[in-house]
Design a protein around this motif. Structure first.
Motif, PDB file in Angstrom:
ATOM      1  N   GLN A  17     -27.764  26.514  -1.152  1.00 31.69           N
ATOM      2  CA  GLN A  17     -28.016  24.918  -1.102  1.00 31.69           C
ATOM      3  C   GLN A  17     -28.533  24.727  -1.903  1.00 31.69           C
ATOM      4  O   GLN A  17     -28.075  23.620  -2.973  1.00 31.69           O
ATOM      5  N   GLU A  18     -29.868  24.896  -2.080  1.00 33.66           N
ATOM      6  CA  GLU A  18     -30.671  23.771  -2.568  1.00 33.66           C
ATOM      7  C   GLU A  18     -30.794  23.976  -4.132  1.00 33.66           C
ATOM      8  O   GLU A  18     -31.441  23.177  -5.505  1.00 33.66           O
ATOM      9  N   LEU A  19     -30.088  25.529  -4.437  1.00 33.46           N
ATOM     10  CA  LEU A  19     -29.966  25.473  -6.228  1.00 33.46           C
ATOM     11  C   LEU A  19     -28.928  24.392  -6.290  1.00 33.46           C
ATOM     12  O   LEU A  19     -28.642  23.416  -7.817  1.00 33.46           O
ATOM     13  N   SER A  20     -27.630  24.548  -5.457  1.00 35.67           N
ATOM     14  CA  SER A  20     -26.929  24.187  -6.028  1.00 35.67           C
ATOM     15  C   SER A  20     -26.884  22.839  -5.694  1.00 35.67           C
ATOM     16  O   SER A  20     -26.421  21.426  -7.038  1.00 35.67           O
ATOM     17  N   THR A  21     -27.780  21.715  -5.197  1.00 30.58           N
ATOM     18  CA  THR A  21     -27.997  20.207  -5.101  1.00 30.58           C
ATOM     19  C   THR A  21     -29.119  19.952  -6.648  1.00 30.58           C
ATOM     20  O   THR A  21     -28.616  19.130  -7.128  1.00 30.58           O
ATOM     21  N   ALA A  22     -29.550  20.567  -6.693  1.00 28.96           N
ATOM     22  CA  ALA A  22     -30.780  21.022  -8.024  1.00 28.96           C
ATOM     23  C   ALA A  22     -29.483  21.205  -9.486  1.00 28.96           C
ATOM     24  O   ALA A  22     -29.752  20.300 -10.399  1.00 28.96           O
ATOM     25  N   LEU A  23     -28.974  21.926  -9.303  1.00 27.70           N
ATOM     26  CA  LEU A  23     -27.953  21.751  -9.878  1.00 27.70           C
ATOM     27  C   LEU A  23     -27.421  21.118 -10.210  1.00 27.70           C
ATOM     28  O   LEU A  23     -26.349  19.933 -11.863  1.00 27.70           O
TER      29      LEU A  23
ATOM     30  N   ALA B  75     -28.691  13.692 -14.328  1.00 33.09           N
ATOM     31  CA  ALA B  75     -29.619  13.518 -15.039  1.00 33.09           C
ATOM     32  C   ALA B  75     -28.909  13.389 -16.362  1.00 33.09           C
ATOM     33  O   ALA B  75     -29.563  12.514 -17.349  1.00 33.09           O
ATOM     34  N   VAL B  76     -28.695  14.743 -16.675  1.00 37.02           N
ATOM     35  CA  VAL B  76     -28.085  15.349 -17.935  1.00 37.02           C
ATOM     36  C   VAL B  76     -26.748  14.108 -18.526  1.00 37.02           C
ATOM     37  O   VAL B  76     -26.668  13.080 -19.411  1.00 37.02           O
ATOM     38  N   ARG B  77     -26.159  13.361 -17.639  1.00 38.74           N
ATOM     39  CA  ARG B  77     -25.233  12.526 -18.035  1.00 38.74           C
ATOM     40  C   ARG B  77     -25.998  11.292 -18.134  1.00 38.74           C
ATOM     41  O   ARG B  77     -25.114  10.733 -19.099  1.00 38.74           O
ATOM     42  N   VAL B  78     -26.800  10.582 -17.814  1.00 37.70           N
ATOM     43  CA  VAL B  78     -27.422   9.441 -17.769  1.00 37.70           C
ATOM     44  C   VAL B  78     -28.293   9.676 -18.715  1.00 37.70           C
ATOM     45  O   VAL B  78     -28.284   8.709 -19.599  1.00 37.70           O
TER      46      VAL B  78
ATOM     47  N   ALA C 146     -27.872  11.433 -21.352  1.00 33.85           N
ATOM     48  CA  ALA C 146     -26.148  11.572 -22.909  1.00 33.85           C
ATOM     49  C   ALA C 146     -25.847   9.910 -22.311  1.00 33.85           C
ATOM     50  O   ALA C 146     -25.885   9.250 -23.380  1.00 33.85           O
ATOM     51  N   ARG C 147     -25.982   9.294 -21.534  1.00 34.56           N
ATOM     52  CA  ARG C 147     -25.258   7.770 -21.607  1.00 34.56           C
ATOM     53  C   ARG C 147     -26.471   6.737 -21.745  1.00 34.56           C
ATOM     54  O   ARG C 147     -25.476   5.806 -22.522  1.00 34.56           O
ATOM     55  N   LEU C 148     -27.616   6.468 -21.640  1.00 37.31           N
ATOM     56  CA  LEU C 148     -28.574   5.804 -22.054  1.00 37.31           C
ATOM     57  C   LEU C 148     -29.003   6.462 -23.715  1.00 37.31           C
ATOM     58  O   LEU C 148     -28.379   5.287 -24.559  1.00 37.31           O
ATOM     59  N   THR C 149     -28.530   7.066 -24.071  1.00 33.33           N
ATOM     60  CA  THR C 149     -28.871   7.498 -25.205  1.00 33.33           C
ATOM     61  C   THR C 149     -27.950   7.172 -26.540  1.00 33.33           C
ATOM     62  O   THR C 149     -27.401   6.784 -27.580  1.00 33.33           O
ATOM     63  N   LYS C 150     -26.106   7.263 -25.802  1.00 33.44           N
ATOM     64  CA  LYS C 150     -25.346   6.198 -26.232  1.00 33.44           C
ATOM     65  C   LYS C 150     -25.643   5.443 -26.594  1.00 33.44           C
ATOM     66  O   LYS C 150     -24.889   3.737 -27.437  1.00 33.44           O
ATOM     67  N   GLU C 151     -26.057   4.662 -25.316  1.00 35.75           N
ATOM     68  CA  GLU C 151     -26.192   2.511 -25.192  1.00 35.75           C
ATOM     69  C   GLU C 151     -27.447   2.154 -26.402  1.00 35.75           C
ATOM     70  O   GLU C 151     -27.191   1.154 -27.150  1.00 35.75           O
ATOM     71  N   ARG C 152     -28.277   3.263 -26.400  1.00 36.79           N
ATOM     72  CA  ARG C 152     -29.286   2.948 -27.258  1.00 36.79           C
ATOM     73  C   ARG C 152     -29.236   2.879 -28.599  1.00 36.79           C
ATOM     74  O   ARG C 152     -29.402   1.709 -29.274  1.00 36.79           O
ATOM     75  N   ASP C 153     -27.390   4.352 -29.076  1.00 37.55           N
ATOM     76  CA  ASP C 153     -27.538   4.204 -30.590  1.00 37.55           C
ATOM     77  C   ASP C 153     -26.098   3.661 -30.831  1.00 37.55           C
ATOM     78  O   ASP C 153     -26.398   2.372 -31.786  1.00 37.55           O
TER      79      ASP C 153
END
Length: 474
Positions: A99-105, A111-114, A116-123
């Protein structure tokens, strides 16, 4: 007699001479080998401190719980229960870990999605900044627009007009000043002075009217005034960002940075700070009036500043990023080297596009001849100089140097054009009487910026490591 460690009767008993405790020999020796202390008292203990106790060997009795089948079954049941309980705890811990591993993943994926979104907004923001424009009507037939509807202040226009009138009448007939360098003088130029690395990574160099003070800067956000005669930095200027260009305006040092700021210093102190550009300031240019400075940037605009009032007076936007800039010697035109591979000429008073000269790549260096007839331009990674005849709007001469060129500077008389690059510098000479070009000097001194000294009797260069070199007669 019981072992102080195991609590059971020892097979080979030994006694400590320090504490008097009895131990199983193999257990205490293992403990001493690992810790070197008595496990009961904590005192230092060695194997020599142990005395073996002589006792008769006895057969250890079988535990009373293992003397019958029912007892054995009971022990087996207890062992099974303990094993089942341990297995249950392991399963419970495994489920919690999963359960802890699932939450961490999940958090990592979020975080990766955020990111990616911020990088796209920056570009997207950078792209929007590169395409920045102002929703106002553009001048007919021009590719620029003026931000302020009032135009240049009348006091500035009057100074520009008077300067143009005065210079245009006298410039072409002006004699060569007495004591000016000749071709023979320049042919004898050799490196006569070299500084320690001053400001590495910089590409700016400006020399004042005396030829003694060199204004240089680097990537560390610091600029300095270097005295050629003293061979040291006499003033340090805090710019606050990587220095991209620097010029002298009388005794004032004007420095541009990659942060978009243009700062003015006087006697080592900051007296003005302009932040009109939305991005890196790529170059500075001094107007012939001597109190107006222009800056250009990656935001596709140029800005004019009136240093008498320390205010920006206009900002003009175009269609491409600008890499270099120079005012025409009359002061009525401003030449801009575009990233689109063209030299754009603007009317200084109106901000309208007056002409354009096509080049083969982004234009990285510009210089106007003092007579106002010729314009020298260099493109990115080029080894040749294109000399344009402004009267005919065509290329008058292609000067091939054979080495990459990053900087240009035309002397006050319009005779000598110095170019610099990572593999050395060259001086091209234009002889008015014969209308021919020659090359009086070629030197292997590397340069990212070049400038003429007083009366063209020296050339100052700075390289990528921030080393300033003076070439003159030995």
């Amino acid at each position: 007699m019981l072992c102080a460690i195991s609590g059971e009767a020892p097979q080979v008993p030994v006694i400590s001479v320090k504490s008097g405790n009895v131990f199983e020999k193999r257990l205490i020796e293992a403990y001493i080998a690992e810790n070197g202390k008595d496990p009961v008292t904590g005192e230092e203990l060695t194997k020599d401190d142990l005395i073996e106790v002589k006792t008769a060997r006895t057969v250890r009795p079988r535990p009373p719980t293992l003397t019958s089948i029912p007892s054995l079954l009971g022990v087996f049941q207890e062992e099974w229960d303990a094993l089942a309980l341990e297995t249950f705890k392991l399963r419970q811990a495994l489920a919690q870990t999963r359960q802890e591993l699932s939450t961490a993943l999940y958090q990592h994926d979020a975080a990766v999605r955020v990111i990616a979104r911020l990088t796209k907004e920056r570009d997207e923001a950078r792209e929007a900044l590169a395409k920045i424009s102002v929703s106002a009507a553009r001048p007919a037939g021009g590719d620029a627009m003026q931000v302020d509807s009032t135009g240049l202040p009348q006091s500035v226009v009057a100074r520009i007009d008077s300067t143009q009138e005065r210079l245009s009448k006298t410039r072409s007939k002006r004699p060569i000043p007495e004591g000016w360098a000749t071709s023979e003088t320049i042919q004898s130029f050799k490196p006569t002075a070299t500084s320690e690395p001053l400001y590495p990574g910089g590409k700016s160099l400006a020399v004042d009217s005396t030829g003694d003070r060199a204004l240089v800067g680097g990537m560390d956000g610091v600029a300095g005034v270097y005295s050629v005669s003293q061979g040291k930095v006499i003033q340090t200027l805090q710019v606050g960002g990587p220095v991209t260009d620097a010029v002298w305006v009388g005794d004032k040092a004007v420095v541009a940075s990659a942060t978009g700021a243009v700062k003015v210093f006087e006697n080592g102190s900051e007296v003005a700070n302009f932040t009109s550009h939305a991005g890196e300031v790529t170059a500075l240019a001094v107007h012939p009036t001597g109190d107006i400075v222009g800056s250009v940037g990656a935001d596709k605009s140029y800005v004019l500043y009136d240093l008498t009032t320390s205010t920006p007076v206009t900002q003009i936007y175009g269609e491409t990023g600008i890499l270099c800039a120079k005012f025409h010697p009359d002061g009525h035109l401003l030449g801009l080297g575009g990233a689109d591979g063209q030299v754009h000429i603007y009317d200084v008073k109106s901000g309208a596009a007056a002409a354009s000269f096509p080049m083969s790549a982004p234009v990285t260096a510009l210089a106007f001849s003092e007579n106002g007839y010729f314009m020298a331009a260099v493109t990115e990674n080029s080894t040749s100089i294109s000399v344009w005849d402004l009267r005919k709007s065509k290329v008058n001469k292609i000067l091939e140097t054979g080495t990459k060129i990053t900087a240009l500077d035309w002397d006050y008389t319009g005779q000598f054009l110095v170019s610099g690059g990572p593999n050395g510098i060259t001086v091209q000479q234009y002889t008015k009487a014969t209308k021919e070009w020659s090359e009086p000097l070629r030197s292997a001194v590397p340069a990212v910026a070049v400038a003429w000294g007083a009366s063209a009797r020296s050339i100052l260069t700075t390289n990528k490591d921030g080393v300033l070199t003076v070439l003159a007669q030995a």
